[in-house]
Motif scaffolding. Sequence first.
Motif, PDB file in Angstrom:
ATOM      1  N   ALA A   1      88.248  61.626  14.423  1.00 52.37           N
ATOM      2  CA  ALA A   1      88.894  62.535  15.549  1.00 52.37           C
ATOM      3  C   ALA A   1      89.921  61.645  16.146  1.00 52.37           C
ATOM      4  CB  ALA A   1      87.781  62.943  16.627  1.00 52.37           C
TER       5      ALA A   1
ATOM      6  N   THR B   1      91.194  65.905  18.610  1.00 49.68           N
ATOM      7  CA  THR B   1      91.149  67.022  17.507  1.00 49.68           C
ATOM      8  C   THR B   1      90.363  66.437  16.346  1.00 49.68           C
ATOM      9  OG1 THR B   1      93.341  67.751  18.074  1.00 49.68           O
ATOM     10  CG2 THR B   1      92.729  68.114  15.735  1.00 49.68           C
ATOM     11  N   ASN B   2      89.505  67.027  15.968  1.00 52.08           N
ATOM     12  CA  ASN B   2      88.613  66.622  14.804  1.00 52.08           C
ATOM     13  C   ASN B   2      89.433  66.595  13.466  1.00 52.08           C
ATOM     14  OD1 ASN B   2      86.558  66.130  12.830  1.00 52.08           O
ATOM     15  ND2 ASN B   2      85.241  67.752  13.660  1.00 52.08           N
TER      16      ASN B   2
ATOM     17  N   THR C   1      81.552  68.402  11.286  1.00 53.32           N
ATOM     18  CA  THR C   1      81.743  68.882  12.839  1.00 53.32           C
ATOM     19  C   THR C   1      81.365  67.575  13.685  1.00 53.32           C
ATOM     20  OG1 THR C   1      81.180  71.059  12.328  1.00 53.32           O
ATOM     21  CG2 THR C   1      80.782  70.538  14.471  1.00 53.32           C
ATOM     22  N   LEU C   2      82.049  67.652  14.761  1.00 56.34           N
ATOM     23  CA  LEU C   2      81.919  66.759  15.616  1.00 56.34           C
ATOM     24  C   LEU C   2      80.896  67.122  16.905  1.00 56.34           C
ATOM     25  CD1 LEU C   2      83.012  63.555  16.507  1.00 56.34           C
ATOM     26  CD2 LEU C   2      84.483  64.797  18.135  1.00 56.34           C
TER      27      LEU C   2
ATOM     28  N   TRP D   1      81.648  63.650  22.232  1.00 60.95           N
ATOM     29  CA  TRP D   1      82.759  62.911  22.412  1.00 60.95           C
ATOM     30  C   TRP D   1      82.678  62.291  23.618  1.00 60.95           C
ATOM     31  CZ3 TRP D   1      85.454  64.707  26.340  1.00 60.95           C
ATOM     32  CH2 TRP D   1      85.492  65.928  26.960  1.00 60.95           C
TER      33      TRP D   1
ATOM     34  N   PRO E   1      85.848  70.919  12.099  1.00 62.08           N
ATOM     35  CA  PRO E   1      87.012  70.255  11.611  1.00 62.08           C
ATOM     36  C   PRO E   1      88.372  71.106  11.532  1.00 62.08           C
ATOM     37  CG  PRO E   1      85.132  70.349  10.191  1.00 62.08           C
ATOM     38  CD  PRO E   1      84.879  71.353  11.172  1.00 62.08           C
TER      39      PRO E   1
ATOM     40  N   SER F   1      90.151  71.683  18.126  1.00 66.33           N
ATOM     41  CA  SER F   1      90.063  70.627  19.272  1.00 66.33           C
ATOM     42  C   SER F   1      89.875  71.217  20.492  1.00 66.33           C
ATOM     43  CB  SER F   1      91.869  70.200  19.307  1.00 66.33           C
ATOM     44  OG  SER F   1      92.706  71.332  19.641  1.00 66.33           O
TER      45      SER F   1
END
Length: 229
Positions: A35, A56-57, A62-63, A66, A106, A109
Motif C-alpha cells: 500500500a 491505496t492498496n 486485501t489490507l 493501516w 486491491p 483506497s
Amino acid sequence: MRRRTASSVLTLATVLGALALLFAPPATARSPIPAVAEFRQATSWEGGYQGAFTITNVGSHTLTSWTVSLTLPADTVITTQWDSVGTRNGNWYSFSNQSYNGTIAPGASVTFGWVAQGASLPRNCTLNQGICNLPGDTTAPTVPQGVRIVEFTGTSLLLAWSASADDRDTTLTYEITRDGLPAGSTFGVTSQLVTGLQPATAHVFRVRAKDAAGNTSAYSAPLVLPLPG
C-alpha cells in the motif's frame, strides 16, 4: 558387525544436512508493504491548512488495517481530525483506521484528514512501518527583504531584515555574510549581532533564507555600510 565411529557418524550428519539445505525450498523474502499513502494539502489559509492522506492498496491481497505515523515541526499542531483514530506524543502523531475503513481491497483506497494550526507539512512519515509518499520539498524560500541596521556601537552592529516566506516551513534559518564571508546564522530570528568591524572601513552585508529541506534563497540586495571613522 562393523560399528560406525563417531567421526563417520558426524560426517554422515554433515552430508545429510548439506543435502537438506541444497534441496530445501528457497526462503520467502519479506513482501513489501502492499500500500502507499499519498499526502496532499487540500486547502490553506493564514495560520493553518487542511491536510489529507489517501491510502491505496497496490497489492494483490486485501489490507485489513493501516497506521500512518508522522512528525510535525514544533510550530504546527493538528487540532481536528476525521476518519482515523489519532494519538499524539509531542510532535509525533499516529493515525490508525476506524472500524469502518480498515479493510482496503486491491486497487481500492481510503482517505483521512485533519486541520492543522501552523504551516509546516508532515515529515518522517511511515505507513505500517513502510515509507509514505510525501511530495518532495524543492521550493526555496523567498529572498529576505529590507536588510537594515537597527543599532550601531562602533565596532559592532545589529543587522535586521524582514522574514522570508516558504511553502512549507514558517521557521527558517537565515545566513549572513559580511564582505562575502560567513558572518553568522539565526534560526527563526530576523536579526543578527555582527561584531569585529573595522572603523572607517566599508562593509557589504547580505542575507539569505534556508528551509528545513535545505532549499536556499538567493542573497538579499547588498547593504553597503561605510562606517564612520
